[in-house]
Scaffold this motif. Structure first.
Motif, PDB file in Angstrom:
ATOM      1  N   ASN A  35      31.363  -1.572 -16.444  1.00  0.00           N
ATOM      2  CA  ASN A  35      31.718  -2.948 -14.898  1.00  0.00           C
ATOM      3  C   ASN A  35      33.081  -3.568 -14.544  1.00  0.00           C
ATOM      4  N   ASP A  36      33.805  -2.108 -14.813  1.00  0.00           N
ATOM      5  CA  ASP A  36      35.305  -2.471 -14.499  1.00  0.00           C
ATOM      6  C   ASP A  36      34.965  -2.250 -12.078  1.00  0.00           C
ATOM      7  N   SER A  37      36.707  -3.077 -11.951  1.00  0.00           N
ATOM      8  CA  SER A  37      36.305  -2.894 -10.726  1.00  0.00           C
ATOM      9  C   SER A  37      36.456  -1.628  -9.951  1.00  0.00           C
ATOM     10  N   SER A  38      37.155  -0.899 -11.338  1.00  0.00           N
ATOM     11  CA  SER A  38      37.463   0.161 -10.145  1.00  0.00           C
ATOM     12  C   SER A  38      36.523   1.707 -10.076  1.00  0.00           C
ATOM     13  N   ASP A  39      34.992   1.204 -10.902  1.00  0.00           N
ATOM     14  CA  ASP A  39      34.301   2.096 -10.661  1.00  0.00           C
ATOM     15  C   ASP A  39      32.872   1.512  -9.747  1.00  0.00           C
ATOM     16  N   ARG A  40      32.834  -0.377  -9.477  1.00  0.00           N
ATOM     17  CA  ARG A  40      31.558  -0.402  -9.301  1.00  0.00           C
ATOM     18  C   ARG A  40      31.668   0.055  -7.638  1.00  0.00           C
ATOM     19  N   PHE A  41      32.831   0.374  -6.505  1.00  0.00           N
ATOM     20  CA  PHE A  41      32.446   0.919  -5.406  1.00  0.00           C
ATOM     21  C   PHE A  41      33.015   2.190  -5.912  1.00  0.00           C
ATOM     22  N   ARG A  42      31.825   2.939  -5.472  1.00  0.00           N
ATOM     23  CA  ARG A  42      32.658   4.825  -5.258  1.00  0.00           C
ATOM     24  C   ARG A  42      31.668   4.884  -3.913  1.00  0.00           C
ATOM     25  N   ILE A  43      32.429   6.681  -3.462  1.00  0.00           N
ATOM     26  CA  ILE A  43      31.876   7.171  -2.026  1.00  0.00           C
ATOM     27  C   ILE A  43      31.785   8.197  -2.705  1.00  0.00           C
ATOM     28  N   VAL A  44      30.606   8.865  -1.986  1.00  0.00           N
ATOM     29  CA  VAL A  44      29.582   9.457  -2.168  1.00  0.00           C
ATOM     30  C   VAL A  44      29.731  10.417  -1.213  1.00  0.00           C
ATOM     31  N   LYS A  45      29.470  11.654  -1.038  1.00  0.00           N
ATOM     32  CA  LYS A  45      29.477  12.875   0.239  1.00  0.00           C
ATOM     33  C   LYS A  45      27.591  12.437   0.299  1.00  0.00           C
ATOM     34  N   VAL A  46      27.485  12.369   1.398  1.00  0.00           N
ATOM     35  CA  VAL A  46      26.112  12.760   1.613  1.00  0.00           C
ATOM     36  C   VAL A  46      25.901  13.765   2.553  1.00  0.00           C
ATOM     37  N   GLU A  47      24.563  14.197   2.006  1.00  0.00           N
ATOM     38  CA  GLU A  47      23.619  15.457   2.748  1.00  0.00           C
ATOM     39  C   GLU A  47      23.284  15.004   4.163  1.00  0.00           C
ATOM     40  N   VAL A  48      23.487  15.652   5.322  1.00  0.00           N
ATOM     41  CA  VAL A  48      22.760  15.863   6.252  1.00  0.00           C
ATOM     42  C   VAL A  48      21.063  16.823   6.248  1.00  0.00           C
ATOM     43  N   LYS A  49      20.055  16.358   6.099  1.00  0.00           N
ATOM     44  CA  LYS A  49      19.094  16.946   6.510  1.00  0.00           C
ATOM     45  C   LYS A  49      18.607  16.161   7.240  1.00  0.00           C
ATOM     46  N   GLY A  50      18.272  17.269   8.469  1.00  0.00           N
ATOM     47  CA  GLY A  50      17.771  17.062  10.153  1.00  0.00           C
ATOM     48  C   GLY A  50      18.469  15.401  10.903  1.00  0.00           C
ATOM     49  N   ASN A  51      17.589  14.524  11.155  1.00  0.00           N
ATOM     50  CA  ASN A  51      17.952  13.316  11.506  1.00  0.00           C
ATOM     51  C   ASN A  51      17.915  12.349   9.935  1.00  0.00           C
ATOM     52  N   LYS A  52      18.440  12.639   9.035  1.00  0.00           N
ATOM     53  CA  LYS A  52      18.834  12.271   7.306  1.00  0.00           C
ATOM     54  C   LYS A  52      19.774  12.108   7.124  1.00  0.00           C
ATOM     55  N   ARG A  53      20.122  11.415   6.445  1.00  0.00           N
ATOM     56  CA  ARG A  53      21.220  11.022   5.334  1.00  0.00           C
ATOM     57  C   ARG A  53      20.953  11.359   3.354  1.00  0.00           C
ATOM     58  N   ILE A  54      21.010  12.132   3.370  1.00  0.00           N
ATOM     59  CA  ILE A  54      20.768  12.128   1.971  1.00  0.00           C
ATOM     60  C   ILE A  54      21.915  11.068   0.729  1.00  0.00           C
ATOM     61  N   VAL A  55      21.251  10.072   0.425  1.00  0.00           N
ATOM     62  CA  VAL A  55      22.753   9.611  -0.236  1.00  0.00           C
ATOM     63  C   VAL A  55      22.591   9.856  -1.820  1.00  0.00           C
ATOM     64  N   GLY A  56      21.914  10.331  -2.301  1.00  0.00           N
ATOM     65  CA  GLY A  56      21.648  10.433  -3.324  1.00  0.00           C
ATOM     66  C   GLY A  56      19.867  10.244  -4.250  1.00  0.00           C
ATOM     67  N   ASP A  57      19.603  10.488  -5.450  1.00  0.00           N
ATOM     68  CA  ASP A  57      18.712  10.830  -6.208  1.00  0.00           C
ATOM     69  C   ASP A  57      19.301   9.723  -7.218  1.00  0.00           C
ATOM     70  N   ILE A  58      17.961   8.664  -8.174  1.00  0.00           N
ATOM     71  CA  ILE A  58      18.421   7.634  -9.707  1.00  0.00           C
ATOM     72  C   ILE A  58      17.183   8.359 -10.002  1.00  0.00           C
ATOM     73  N   LYS A  59      17.143   8.765 -10.922  1.00  0.00           N
ATOM     74  CA  LYS A  59      15.745   9.323 -11.962  1.00  0.00           C
ATOM     75  C   LYS A  59      16.310   8.512 -13.244  1.00  0.00           C
ATOM     76  N   ARG A  60      14.545   7.848 -13.359  1.00  0.00           N
ATOM     77  CA  ARG A  60      14.847   7.430 -14.595  1.00  0.00           C
ATOM     78  C   ARG A  60      13.598   8.407 -15.933  1.00  0.00           C
ATOM     79  N   GLN A  61      14.627   7.768 -17.172  1.00  0.00           N
ATOM     80  CA  GLN A  61      13.747   8.986 -18.383  1.00  0.00           C
ATOM     81  C   GLN A  61      12.473   7.826 -18.912  1.00  0.00           C
ATOM     82  N   ILE A  62      11.613   8.137 -20.046  1.00  0.00           N
ATOM     83  CA  ILE A  62      10.201   7.772 -20.321  1.00  0.00           C
ATOM     84  C   ILE A  62      11.176   6.784 -21.292  1.00  0.00           C
ATOM     85  N   THR A  63      12.829   6.933 -22.134  1.00  0.00           N
ATOM     86  CA  THR A  63      13.083   6.374 -22.495  1.00  0.00           C
ATOM     87  C   THR A  63      14.086   5.143 -21.943  1.00  0.00           C
ATOM     88  N   GLY A  64      14.263   5.084 -20.876  1.00  0.00           N
ATOM     89  CA  GLY A  64      14.599   4.150 -20.189  1.00  0.00           C
ATOM     90  C   GLY A  64      16.099   4.581 -19.414  1.00  0.00           C
TER      91      GLY A  64
END
Length: 337
Positions: A226-255
């Motif tokens: 919950n630290d304010s320094s961790d709340r907002f982050r800069i990410v490098k975006v991957e360009v694929k054609g006419n789309k920009r991929i910000v990232g992937d998020i995955k949730r395991q069976i364990t949650g």
């Protein structure tokens, strides 16, 4: 720099009252209106008028169209007197004092906005802004939120659209278009963000003994705290054609949540008024980026602030530039006796 409407409310009431008394207009009309007083005691409110022979042509401030009336119906001595009284009111002690109070309030509100470069302050009390340098001149560009699409077409609400995939699934966050509208021309831009609605209240909180001392930058950490320094982050975006991929998020069976993003190492500095200054620790390479909000263990905000880094990009539209104040004559040096 204009003050917020709520700050000037009490001054605006007095201004409107003065103008309404001398101009006989409603609060929504401009103070450029004039009054054509007729011999029967009535009057016409006009923004401008001209005499042509035995007719007076005037533009009605009420009906917003040109009209005319016979010159013989106008009480010109009374009309001229009203004009003189109105001019005198503009220099009355009350008007002068009101102008002084408005100027002081404007300066006070401006002082709440961080100074990010000589002669250049953040233009608003809230929002997200990029401090850039174009052709050697510091400039501020506003970064608008962009809605990220996910690969199963689920969307979230603005500013709190947390991505929280179903267990065992992975979602990809995408932005339309190959490039962001706002481009940095330098490798180490600073991004300023403020989510506080009352910067003055935040300043008072910062002034408490427990929060005394100069604000120190903090290194970004692993997402999920919950630290304010961790709340907002800069990410490098991957360009694929006419789309920009910000990232992937995955949730395991364990949650357990896992994020696959190219985070940029940054420093976060808290400033007055609830502002955070987020600066890359190293030069950004040319490409596309986004400022994202990490929301605890839920994942991340689906709405991001996208920008790019391209030294050859054209100037950002509607950028704020340093205020250039008129030079005042310097005093003559005193001569020694």
């Amino acid at each position: 720099m204009p003050c917020p409407p709520q700050t000037l409310a009490r001054f605006s009431i007095h201004v409107v009252a003065i103008l309404a008394f001398f101009a006989g207009v409603s609060p929504g009309q401009e103070d450029t209106t004039r009054r054509l007083i007729l011999k029967d005691g009535s009057y016409q409110i006009a923004t401008k008028y001209e005499v042509k022979g035995d007719r007076v042509h005037y533009y009605s401030a009420e009906r917003e169209e040109w009209e005319e009336l016979p010159n013989s119906l106008v009480d010109w001595p009374a009309t001229d007197k009203w004009e003189k009284d109105r001019a005198a009111a503009a220099t009355s002690p009350e008007a002068v004092q009101l102008d002084k109070e408005l100027e002081e309030e404007s300066e006070r509100q401006e002082a709440l906005l961080p100074l990010v470069a000589p002669g250049l302050r953040l233009p608003e009390n809230s929002g997200v802004f990029l401090l850039d340098s174009y052709q050697g001149q510091p400039q501020i560009a506003e970064i608008q939120q962009s809605a990220g699409d996910i690969n199963n077409d689920r969307k979230g609400n603005i500013f709190r659209g947390a991505v929280n995939p179903i267990a065992g699934l992975k979602v990809t966050i995408e932005l339309d278009g190959g490039h962001a509208k706002v481009q940095s021309h330098v490798g180490v831009p600073s991004v300023y963000i403020n989510t506080n609605d009352d910067p003055e209240q935040q300043n008072q909180a910062n002034a408490k003994p427990a929060a005394s001392g100069a604000a120190q930058p903090t290194q970004s950490k692993t997402p999920g705290t919950n630290d304010s320094s961790d709340r907002f982050r800069i990410v490098k975006v991957e360009v694929k054609g006419n789309k920009r991929i910000v990232g992937d998020i995955k949730r395991q069976i364990t949650g357990k949540m896992s994020q696959e993003q190219h985070f940029v190492k940054t420093t976060t500095t808290p400033l007055n008024g609830g502002w955070l200054k987020i600066t890359p620790a190293e030069n950004l390479t040319s490409g596309e980026y986004a400022l994202v909000e990490v929301i605890g263990k839920e994942g991340m905000n689906l709405y991001v602030w996208d920008f790019g880094m391209n030294p050859k990009a054209p100037a950002n539209a509607n950028a704020w530039k340093p205020e250039v104040k008129a030079a005042t004559p310097s005093a003559k040096p005193e001569t020694q006796q």
